[in-house]
Design a protein around this motif. Sequence first.
Motif, PDB file in Angstrom:
ATOM      1  N   VAL A  87      42.968  53.408  44.852  1.00 36.16           N
ATOM      2  CA  VAL A  87      43.034  52.007  45.275  1.00 36.16           C
ATOM      3  C   VAL A  87      41.907  51.682  46.248  1.00 36.16           C
ATOM      4  O   VAL A  87      41.230  50.650  46.123  1.00 36.16           O
ATOM      5  N   MET A  88      41.689  52.548  47.250  1.00 33.86           N
ATOM      6  CA  MET A  88      40.650  52.261  48.233  1.00 33.86           C
ATOM      7  C   MET A  88      39.260  52.294  47.598  1.00 33.86           C
ATOM      8  O   MET A  88      38.399  51.474  47.931  1.00 33.86           O
ATOM      9  N   ALA A  89      39.035  53.213  46.668  1.00 34.62           N
ATOM     10  CA  ALA A  89      37.743  53.239  45.967  1.00 34.62           C
ATOM     11  C   ALA A  89      37.539  51.958  45.171  1.00 34.62           C
ATOM     12  O   ALA A  89      36.446  51.362  45.181  1.00 34.62           O
ATOM     13  N   GLU A  90      38.580  51.530  44.485  1.00 35.15           N
ATOM     14  CA  GLU A  90      38.515  50.293  43.702  1.00 35.15           C
ATOM     15  C   GLU A  90      38.238  49.096  44.610  1.00 35.15           C
ATOM     16  O   GLU A  90      37.398  48.234  44.301  1.00 35.15           O
ATOM     17  N   LEU A  91      38.935  49.033  45.738  1.00 35.31           N
ATOM     18  CA  LEU A  91      38.783  47.913  46.656  1.00 35.31           C
ATOM     19  C   LEU A  91      37.384  47.872  47.257  1.00 35.31           C
ATOM     20  O   LEU A  91      36.744  46.809  47.323  1.00 35.31           O
ATOM     21  N   MET A  92      36.869  49.019  47.663  1.00 34.94           N
ATOM     22  CA  MET A  92      35.544  49.050  48.272  1.00 34.94           C
ATOM     23  C   MET A  92      34.441  48.809  47.259  1.00 34.94           C
ATOM     24  O   MET A  92      33.420  48.194  47.574  1.00 34.94           O
ATOM     25  N   ALA A  93      34.638  49.272  46.032  1.00 34.74           N
ATOM     26  CA  ALA A  93      33.584  49.138  45.013  1.00 34.74           C
ATOM     27  C   ALA A  93      33.556  47.765  44.372  1.00 34.74           C
ATOM     28  O   ALA A  93      32.484  47.277  43.990  1.00 34.74           O
ATOM     29  N   THR A  94      34.716  47.110  44.232  1.00 35.73           N
ATOM     30  CA  THR A  94      34.789  45.858  43.478  1.00 35.73           C
ATOM     31  C   THR A  94      35.257  44.660  44.298  1.00 35.73           C
ATOM     32  O   THR A  94      35.177  43.534  43.827  1.00 35.73           O
ATOM     33  N   GLY A  95      35.791  44.914  45.495  1.00 37.29           N
ATOM     34  CA  GLY A  95      36.292  43.819  46.312  1.00 37.29           C
ATOM     35  C   GLY A  95      37.719  43.422  46.018  1.00 37.29           C
ATOM     36  O   GLY A  95      38.255  42.503  46.648  1.00 37.29           O
ATOM     37  N   ARG A  96      38.364  44.115  45.094  1.00 37.75           N
ATOM     38  CA  ARG A  96      39.763  43.799  44.764  1.00 37.75           C
ATOM     39  C   ARG A  96      40.435  45.054  44.217  1.00 37.75           C
ATOM     40  O   ARG A  96      39.767  46.039  43.883  1.00 37.75           O
ATOM     41  N   THR A  97      41.747  45.019  44.125  1.00 33.19           N
ATOM     42  CA  THR A  97      42.485  46.131  43.548  1.00 33.19           C
ATOM     43  C   THR A  97      43.653  45.597  42.735  1.00 33.19           C
ATOM     44  O   THR A  97      44.249  44.567  43.089  1.00 33.19           O
ATOM     45  N   SER A  98      43.950  46.279  41.656  1.00 28.72           N
ATOM     46  CA  SER A  98      45.049  45.867  40.791  1.00 28.72           C
ATOM     47  C   SER A  98      46.411  46.276  41.344  1.00 28.72           C
ATOM     48  O   SER A  98      47.443  45.848  40.817  1.00 28.72           O
ATOM     49  N   THR A  99      46.431  47.087  42.392  1.00 30.20           N
ATOM     50  CA  THR A  99      47.689  47.539  43.004  1.00 30.20           C
ATOM     51  C   THR A  99      47.914  46.768  44.296  1.00 30.20           C
ATOM     52  O   THR A  99      47.056  46.793  45.186  1.00 30.20           O
ATOM     53  N   PRO A 100      49.040  46.090  44.459  1.00 32.75           N
ATOM     54  CA  PRO A 100      49.254  45.288  45.670  1.00 32.75           C
ATOM     55  C   PRO A 100      49.418  46.158  46.914  1.00 32.75           C
ATOM     56  O   PRO A 100      50.232  47.078  46.933  1.00 32.75           O
ATOM     57  N   ILE A 101      48.630  45.863  47.950  1.00 31.07           N
ATOM     58  CA  ILE A 101      48.736  46.599  49.213  1.00 31.07           C
ATOM     59  C   ILE A 101      48.803  45.656  50.413  1.00 31.07           C
ATOM     60  O   ILE A 101      48.693  46.093  51.560  1.00 31.07           O
ATOM     61  N   GLU A 102      49.003  44.375  50.175  1.00 30.69           N
ATOM     62  CA  GLU A 102      48.998  43.397  51.260  1.00 30.69           C
ATOM     63  C   GLU A 102      49.988  43.740  52.378  1.00 30.69           C
ATOM     64  O   GLU A 102      49.667  43.545  53.565  1.00 30.69           O
ATOM     65  N   PRO A 103      51.200  44.251  52.098  1.00 30.47           N
ATOM     66  CA  PRO A 103      52.128  44.554  53.202  1.00 30.47           C
ATOM     67  C   PRO A 103      51.616  45.600  54.178  1.00 30.47           C
ATOM     68  O   PRO A 103      52.175  45.750  55.263  1.00 30.47           O
ATOM     69  N   PHE A 104      50.555  46.325  53.807  1.00 33.91           N
ATOM     70  CA  PHE A 104      50.065  47.401  54.657  1.00 33.91           C
ATOM     71  C   PHE A 104      48.846  46.993  55.482  1.00 33.91           C
ATOM     72  O   PHE A 104      48.271  47.817  56.192  1.00 33.91           O
ATOM     73  N   HIS A 105      48.469  45.729  55.407  1.00 37.26           N
ATOM     74  CA  HIS A 105      47.235  45.288  56.062  1.00 37.26           C
ATOM     75  C   HIS A 105      47.361  45.394  57.578  1.00 37.26           C
ATOM     76  O   HIS A 105      48.408  45.123  58.162  1.00 37.26           O
ATOM     77  N   ILE A 106      46.247  45.727  58.214  1.00 38.34           N
ATOM     78  CA  ILE A 106      46.231  45.925  59.660  1.00 38.34           C
ATOM     79  C   ILE A 106      46.468  44.635  60.432  1.00 38.34           C
ATOM     80  O   ILE A 106      46.839  44.671  61.616  1.00 38.34           O
TER      81      ILE A 106
END
Length: 385
Positions: free
Chosen positions: A348-367
């Motif tokens: 997920v983190m690789a996807e998010l950093m490489a593309t700016g988005r991720t197909s797996t929801p992680i919003e509840p974990f945001h800092i």
Amino acid sequence: MSPERYDVVIVGGGIMGASTAFHLRTVHGKSVALLERGFVGAGASGVNFGNVRRQGRFLPQIPLSHRSRAIWGRLPELLGEDCEFLPTGGLRVAYTPQDMAVVEKHVAEAREWDLHLEILGQNVLRDRWPWLGPDVIGASLSPEDGHANPRLAAPAFGRAARRAGAVIHEHCEVADIEREPTGFRVTARTGLEVRGEVLLNSAGFWGSRIAAQFGEPVPIVARGPQMAVTEPLPYFIEPVLGGVSADIYLRQVKRGNVVYGGGLRGPVQTDPPRARPTPDLSMAQWGRLLRFVPALAGVQVIRTWTGVEGYLEDDIPVMGESATTPGLFHAFGFCGHGFQLGPGVGAVMAELMATGRTSTPIEPFHIRRFAGRTVAQAAEPPPTG
């Protein structure tokens, strides 16, 4: 000598950082440098229980857990190594009607997140696993859960990432991180300097210090999980066992040893990181273990250990982009239940950093959920149970 330059610099070589490095190289083709203060996987990622479970989690975490479980099932193919993952199934055991109500509620709610668990009554449990203690009245079974060897998993991701072209610096403690117009400059105590357009903070408990440096303090406390292993026995405990309120979990490896631990956590030292098992807590765990499996009475314990884990006050990790600093991303504070998530966190983190988005929801974990905390407030230890 000019600093090494990369697309991404990762600080922290536990299973989160190593998996991210692997996925950045193999899926997204990014150049990566990973800096680890010791050996890859020798911290919390290597001293935990080794549970690969999906049940019993914070419900919004289940999609991430699903993604990770799919990777666990492909590790020999992906990494070329066996991390001793066994899909033995996992039992979440109830001792009281109150425990059973918790189990039933979770089973019903998890179904909405595409996690299908089985409720088993006392008679079924006795038929299938007659060695369970007489106090057990019911359980939920997650058939595809299991366990793996934490001493093998993160190092295997690190080696696979290196073979794919990632640069891994071990025994390379970070001394300073600076934001620059083109990204980040990371300086190690060895004198090594690396620069990256993007920085991933996956430094475990110490990740909170990096976050605070960029104006994002979080309330975290370090604790040491109490772990132990017995002498080898004839193999008879197939599923991983955990309790709703029993505060103990155990698994048996194919070599016969029973590995166990629980919610009892001791004090640790963080600078430098050191932790020792606490005898009183180990004895308390043993009593809880025998309530689970009375047949283990008289078995010899051959080793105890602990490590340094970071626990947040809401028992939910920090994942995602920084709320204050473009190009900075976080993946830390997994509160003692990050081992199963590790491969998926990396994807997920690789996807998010490489593309700016991720197909797996992680919003509840945001800092950003800790926005407004001061560094002093974040330093106050959260309550422990």
